[in-house]
Design a protein around this motif. Structure first.
Motif, PDB file in Angstrom:
ATOM      1  N   TRP A   1       0.824  -1.203   0.000  1.00  0.00           N
ATOM      2  CA  TRP A   1       0.000   0.000   0.000  1.00  0.00           C
ATOM      3  C   TRP A   1       0.868   1.266   0.000  1.00  0.00           C
ATOM      4  CZ3 TRP A   1      -0.834  -4.172   3.300  1.00  0.00           C
ATOM      5  CH2 TRP A   1      -2.026  -4.894   3.095  1.00  0.00           C
TER       6      TRP A   1
ATOM      7  N   ASN B   1     -12.840  -9.202   3.199  1.00  0.00           N
ATOM      8  CA  ASN B   1     -12.668  -7.751   3.270  1.00  0.00           C
ATOM      9  C   ASN B   1     -12.048  -7.259   4.568  1.00  0.00           C
ATOM     10  OD1 ASN B   1     -13.757  -6.349   0.789  1.00  0.00           O
ATOM     11  ND2 ASN B   1     -15.432  -7.756   1.212  1.00  0.00           N
TER      12      ASN B   1
ATOM     13  N   THR C   1     -12.166  -3.255   4.281  1.00  0.00           N
ATOM     14  CA  THR C   1     -12.300  -2.700   2.935  1.00  0.00           C
ATOM     15  C   THR C   1     -13.700  -2.899   2.383  1.00  0.00           C
ATOM     16  OG1 THR C   1     -11.495  -4.766   1.954  1.00  0.00           O
ATOM     17  CG2 THR C   1      -9.873  -3.063   2.441  1.00  0.00           C
ATOM     18  N   ASP C   2     -13.989  -2.177   1.323  1.00  0.00           N
ATOM     19  CA  ASP C   2     -15.290  -2.294   0.673  1.00  0.00           C
ATOM     20  C   ASP C   2     -15.353  -3.523  -0.210  1.00  0.00           C
ATOM     21  OD1 ASP C   2     -13.337  -1.086  -0.930  1.00  0.00           O
ATOM     22  OD2 ASP C   2     -14.829  -0.194  -2.242  1.00  0.00           O
TER      23      ASP C   2
ATOM     24  N   GLU D   1      -9.731  -0.449  -5.952  1.00  0.00           N
ATOM     25  CA  GLU D   1     -10.299   0.328  -4.861  1.00  0.00           C
ATOM     26  C   GLU D   1      -9.816  -0.264  -3.539  1.00  0.00           C
ATOM     27  OE1 GLU D   1     -14.637   2.244  -3.652  1.00  0.00           O
ATOM     28  OE2 GLU D   1     -14.383   1.115  -5.493  1.00  0.00           O
ATOM     29  N   ARG D   2     -10.544  -1.218  -2.957  1.00  0.00           N
ATOM     30  CA  ARG D   2     -10.099  -1.949  -1.766  1.00  0.00           C
ATOM     31  C   ARG D   2      -9.756  -0.996  -0.621  1.00  0.00           C
ATOM     32  NH1 ARG D   2      -6.117  -6.480  -4.664  1.00  0.00           N
ATOM     33  NH2 ARG D   2      -7.066  -6.335  -6.712  1.00  0.00           N
ATOM     34  N   LEU D   3     -10.650  -0.067  -0.375  1.00  0.00           N
ATOM     35  CA  LEU D   3     -10.394   1.005   0.584  1.00  0.00           C
ATOM     36  C   LEU D   3     -11.250   0.835   1.831  1.00  0.00           C
ATOM     37  CD1 LEU D   3     -10.391   4.017  -1.933  1.00  0.00           C
ATOM     38  CD2 LEU D   3      -8.450   2.614  -1.187  1.00  0.00           C
ATOM     39  N   GLY D   4     -10.836   1.465   2.914  1.00  0.00           N
ATOM     40  CA  GLY D   4     -11.534   1.363   4.191  1.00  0.00           C
ATOM     41  C   GLY D   4     -12.684   2.344   4.294  1.00  0.00           C
ATOM     42  N   TRP D   5     -13.717   2.132   3.496  1.00  0.00           N
ATOM     43  CA  TRP D   5     -14.870   3.035   3.487  1.00  0.00           C
ATOM     44  C   TRP D   5     -15.556   3.040   4.845  1.00  0.00           C
ATOM     45  CZ3 TRP D   5     -16.236   6.524  -0.154  1.00  0.00           C
ATOM     46  CH2 TRP D   5     -15.625   6.416  -1.414  1.00  0.00           C
TER      47      TRP D   5
ATOM     48  N   VAL E   1     -12.734   7.470   3.448  1.00  0.00           N
ATOM     49  CA  VAL E   1     -12.013   6.206   3.591  1.00  0.00           C
ATOM     50  C   VAL E   1     -10.882   6.393   4.599  1.00  0.00           C
ATOM     51  CG1 VAL E   1     -12.557   5.441   1.250  1.00  0.00           C
ATOM     52  CG2 VAL E   1     -10.413   6.655   1.681  1.00  0.00           C
TER      53      VAL E   1
END
Length: 903
Positions: free
Chosen positions: A195, A424, A430-431, A437-441, A482
């Motif tokens: 990351w 996830n 993550t979403d 994407e793979r983000l911490g929404w 995020v």
């Protein structure tokens, strides 16, 4: 009576923890139904003991002076009356102060740049005889894998994980005693982009945190004579190129095994803030499972495809013979018989290998991960299913919650929720795990945190994520969409997303009894509420950017914002909710929260004034706004609450029991129906199989929860929206209602010190059960309906009391042990039938039809339809469809009822 499961903070393995005063927890086992803890005693290192008069056993304070850095201690616990000492459990502190580090961050000088091969940093170390213990403390800018004398150090994957690197960087503590030997020892550390330097989000940006990979490693060796030796990263280390030509979390890994190692290159020290270094609060990412391939076949275009039978996160491990170049592509679904790669957007999700010869070789990546069920493999002749397996990776959280019932599709849905969480919860919540994407929404975990806290011990995992949220929060209290924050933009403030700052800490307090998380996050919680309160006009939050009831199924595929629920109504409701929770948190912490209680009261009044009619209609007339109003007590009068419940029920019925809520309404809709007196409609909504519904994906073969209610259309094609995922946990938040209401197992006080057992059975199920490993031990609730009788079995762990509402029977309070009740089946009792009969001919006649048909009372169902007088002029097949829409998705019971109708 015995003491078991002694833990420190939220750690199952307390090596290298980040505090010298770890809180203690334990469980008690006893067969004595009258036993109750009155005191406990803690022993340190077999000599020092402290006794405390207390019944507490979860996260109790450390009773000794703080342990220094690098200190290992043995702890035993016993409780009174009558307890024996627990088995000794070891805790060891990590490096607690920046000054404990003598190592420096080092980076390759001439190699390892962006677009170059992944570097390996090495150092040879000569050690004396008499090694007693050794620890390797390590972290990186990027991700790292360390080996000593050719053996891998630890079992972590993608360490040190992802945090808000500017503010917090985790380091790991490894026990490497068994890997070292007298004489020369070779230490090698492979660095990858991860990351830190890889692509993040859909904009194509990379290297958001820096353009240079770096390693920090400190090897500390203790000898038999008491002396120690410390070898840290410095200019004496060297760097070389690995055979990994490229690596990226989105795009995959390219490995060329024909390449040789480059000559050693120098490293140089790079500046870094050691004050950012923190020990992990939860478990690392590990390999947790291996799933064999179930089928290999050729696609219509001649491609070799592999099905692993489960949508998962990780990578493909394959054994090849007589191959030179191998390519593995990944996807979650198939479309038209080929890999469905459009949902990946720009992510390549491809691993490639170049092999030096024609010998048998096992191939797998180590610096990437993919979300997939299917793979396409090229470059391998005669590929067989036994040559492939999927390696499953995610944060190694301990499973704590289970659910079962008589409906196989509902059980499969619950299993899909579990797999969606596994995929996830990969270092951050993550979403989705597959696209760019793979983000911490924040919105996703805000709605799912209660379910997550039941299914897995996610306390340490989410505490760490909340620390990043507080670190990334804007000075004015605004919360990024995020976490960690990698999206450009100013002053983010979106309801339901930013409210994660308040709701997730409160959930952790409620489910794990961790008041300290409230103390640590309190300024963050308060900052968010202060921010949104500053945006109100006439007491309500109106205008500005909002996600709203994201992914309402009525929204067009290309406009997920276009929900039925009014954005301002949703936002103002959340302001009430979050202000109220800040006030409650202040009360728990012994602080003054009156300002937030008053803010909640004023906003509740403004909500009713601006958005609610005298008759209980809520602006935008959508299921989500009624669910919020009912569950969060936003309606001032009993008449309004009753009418709002009726209107919600009407909306559910007239929509044919298809789901009509997005991310905001979905976690609330079944609770709201139950609270309003319509649990049968909640069941009917839950058990619907048409699209959109929770069970529709199950009928389509889903093995995880989808992002959209119709991520795959009924014809098997992928939703045309640009944003589509088949592994998204948010819409699985209804599992919390399944645990609490269907099975009937809920926390009654923080940490389950008190349980609430209140199952709400329905004739659609003959049995249901849930069990949960609470901080005090395993609790379970199980019920079954058989022969007109209803049996409820409850297990309460020691230290817990349970308030039990037997359906149709008594309310009782019980202590630990096994308890059972048998009563008349409330789903078929005469009183229930009389109540339903009274509805016939009333405006709620459809409820009567629904209840009677779901109970299998065919004569009464037909009678209800005839008395209603609405469908008598319709042919029987059409009437069958109407009854099916109001009751059961397959219509079988309704059609059986119609057999009694005259021609």
């Amino acid at each position: 009576m015995s003491v078991t499961a002694v833990r420190f903070e939220h750690h199952d393995r307390a090596l290298g923890i980040g505090t010298g005063s770890p809180r203690l927890s334990w469980q008690v086992r006893t067969d004595d139904p009258g036993w109750a803890q009155t005191a406990y005693e803690v022993e340190l290192d077999g000599s020092r003991r402290v006794r405390v008069d207390s019944s507490e056993q979860v996260l109790v304070p450390w009773p000794f002076e703080p342990l220094p850095s690098r200190t290992s201690a043995s702890v035993r616990v016993r409780v009174e009356p009558g307890g024996e000492w627990s088995e000794p459990v070891t805790v060891e502190t990590g490096l607690l102060r920046p000054g404990d580090w003598s190592a420096k961050f080092v980076s390759p000088r001439a190699i390892g740049g962006i677009g170059q091969r992944a570097p390996i940093l090495t150092r040879s170390v000569t050690l004396r005889s008499g090694i007693v213990s050794a620890r390797l403390y390590a972290t990186a800018h990027g991700v790292y894998t360390a080996t000593i004398n050719g053996t891998r150090v630890g079992d972590e994957v993608l360490a040190p994980g992802w945090t808000s690197y500017e503010h917090r960087l985790r380091y790991q503590t490894h026990d490497v005693t068994s890997l070292l030997r007298e004489g020369t020892n070779d230490v090698e550390v492979l660095l990858g982009n991860g990351w830190y330097r890889g692509r993040l989000a859909w904009t194509g940006r990379r290297a958001l945190y820096g353009d240079r990979l770096a390693l920090l490693a400190q090897l500390e060796v203790t000898y038999a004579n008491g002396s120690t030796e410390v070898i840290g990263t410095d200019e004496q280390w060297s760097a070389s190129e690995s055979r990994i030509v490229s690596d990226d979390l989105y795009d995959g890994q390219h490995t060329d095994l024909t390449l040789g190692s480059s000559a050693g290159s120098q490293v140089e020290v790079v500046d870094a803030d050691f004050g950012r270094l923190v020990a992990p609060e939860g478990p690392p990412v590990r390999i947790t499972d291996v799933v064999p391939a179930v089928e290999v076949w050729s696609s219509p275009s001649g491609k070799t495809l592999v099905d692993f039978g489960q949508n998962l996160v990780g990578w493909v491990r394959l054994r090849v013979r007589d191959a030179h170049e191998v390519t593995v592509r990944h996807a979650e679904v198939l479309e038209n018989g080929e890999l469905g790669v459009r949902p990946l957007r720009s992510a390549k999700a491809t691993d490639t290998y170049v092999l030096p010869g024609r010998t048998e070789t096992v191939l797998e990546p180590s610096l990437t991960f993919h979300g997939f069920r299917y793979a396409e493999v090229s470059g391998v002749d005669d590929l067989r299913a036994e040559d492939l397996e999927a390696v499953v990776v995610h944060s190694d959280l301990r499973r704590t919650g289970w659910f079962s019932c008589s409906d196989p599709d509902l059980e499969k849905f619950h299993e899909n929720v579990v797999w969606g969480m596994r995929g996830n919860f990969l270092d951050v919540p993550t979403d989705c795990p597959q696209r760019d994407e793979r983000l911490g929404w924040t919105g996703d975990i805000q709605v799912f945190s209660p379910t997550a806290s039941f299914l897995f011990d996610s306390a340490g995992f989410l505490r760490s994520w909340l620390a990043d949220l507080a670190a990334d929060q804007r000075p004015d209290g605004a919360v990024p969409f995020v976490i960690p924050d990698v999206l450009p933009g100013d002053d983010p403030a979106a309801t339901a997303w930013g409210d994660a700052a308040v709701i997730v800490p409160w959930v952790l307090y409620q489910r794990f009894g961790d008041a300290e998380v409230l103390a640590r996050q309190f300024d963050s919680m308060r900052g968010w509420v202060d921010k949104i309160a500053s945006l109100t006009t006439n007491g309500v939050w109106s205008g500005g950017f909002q996600f709203g009831d994201w992914l309402d199924p009525a929204a067009p595929p290309d406009d997920p914002f276009a929900a039925k629920a009014d954005h301002d109504v949703v936002a103002t409701a959340y302001l009430v909710r979050s202000a109220e929770l800040v006030a409650r948190a202040a009360e728990v912490l012994g602080r003054d929260g009156s300002a937030y209680a008053e803010l909640a009261a004023r906003t509740r009044e403004a909500f009713a004034r601006e958005y609610v009619t005298e008759s209980g209609r809520v602006l935008s007339d959508a299921p989500t706004v009624y669910a919020q109003a009912i569950e969060w007590a936003l309606l001032p009068t009993g008449a309004q609450r009753s009418r709002a419940g009726q209107r919600l029920a009407d909306l559910v019925r007239t929509n044919g029991f298809r789901i009509a809520t997005g991310f905001v309404g979905t976690p609330l809709i079944t609770d709201a129906l139950t609270s309003a007196g319509y649990p049968h409609l909640a069941y009917r909504l839950l058990l619907e199989r048409g699209c959109p519904s929770w069970l529709y994906p199950v009928t389509m073969g889903a093995t995880t929860i989808w992002e959209r209610w119709d991520s795959m259309l009924p014809d098997g094609s992928i939703n045309p929206g640009e944003m589509t995922s088949f592994n998204h946990y948010a819409l699985g938040a209804v599992a919390d209602w399944m645990h609490r209401t269907v099975a009937g197992l809920a926390p009654g006080s923080p940490g389950y010190r008190e349980m609430i057992v209140r199952p709400v059975p329905n004739a659609a199920l003959t049995h249901a059960a849930a069990r949960h490993e609470t901080p005090f031990g395993e609790a379970s609730v199980a019920w079954r309906r058989d022969g007109g009788r209803f049996t409820l079995d409850v297990v309460v762990p020691p230290g817990v009391t349970a308030k039990v509402q037997v359906p149709g029977g008594e309310k009782v309070e019980v202590r630990h042990g096994k308890h059972s009740w048998t009563v008349t089946d409330p789903c078929l009792g005469p009183q229930r039938v009389r109540t339903v009969r009274e509805l016939i001919g009333s405006p709620r006649w459809e409820d009567a039809v629904s209840l009677l048909v779901s109970h299998g009372i065919a004569d009464d169902a037909v009678d209800a339809a005839q008395r209603a007088g609405r469908y008598l002029d319709r042919p029987a097949p059409e009437l069958a469809d109407v009854l099916a829409m109001k009751t059961l998705s397959d219509g079988s019971t309704a059609k059986r009822a119609l057999e009694k109708l005259p021609e």
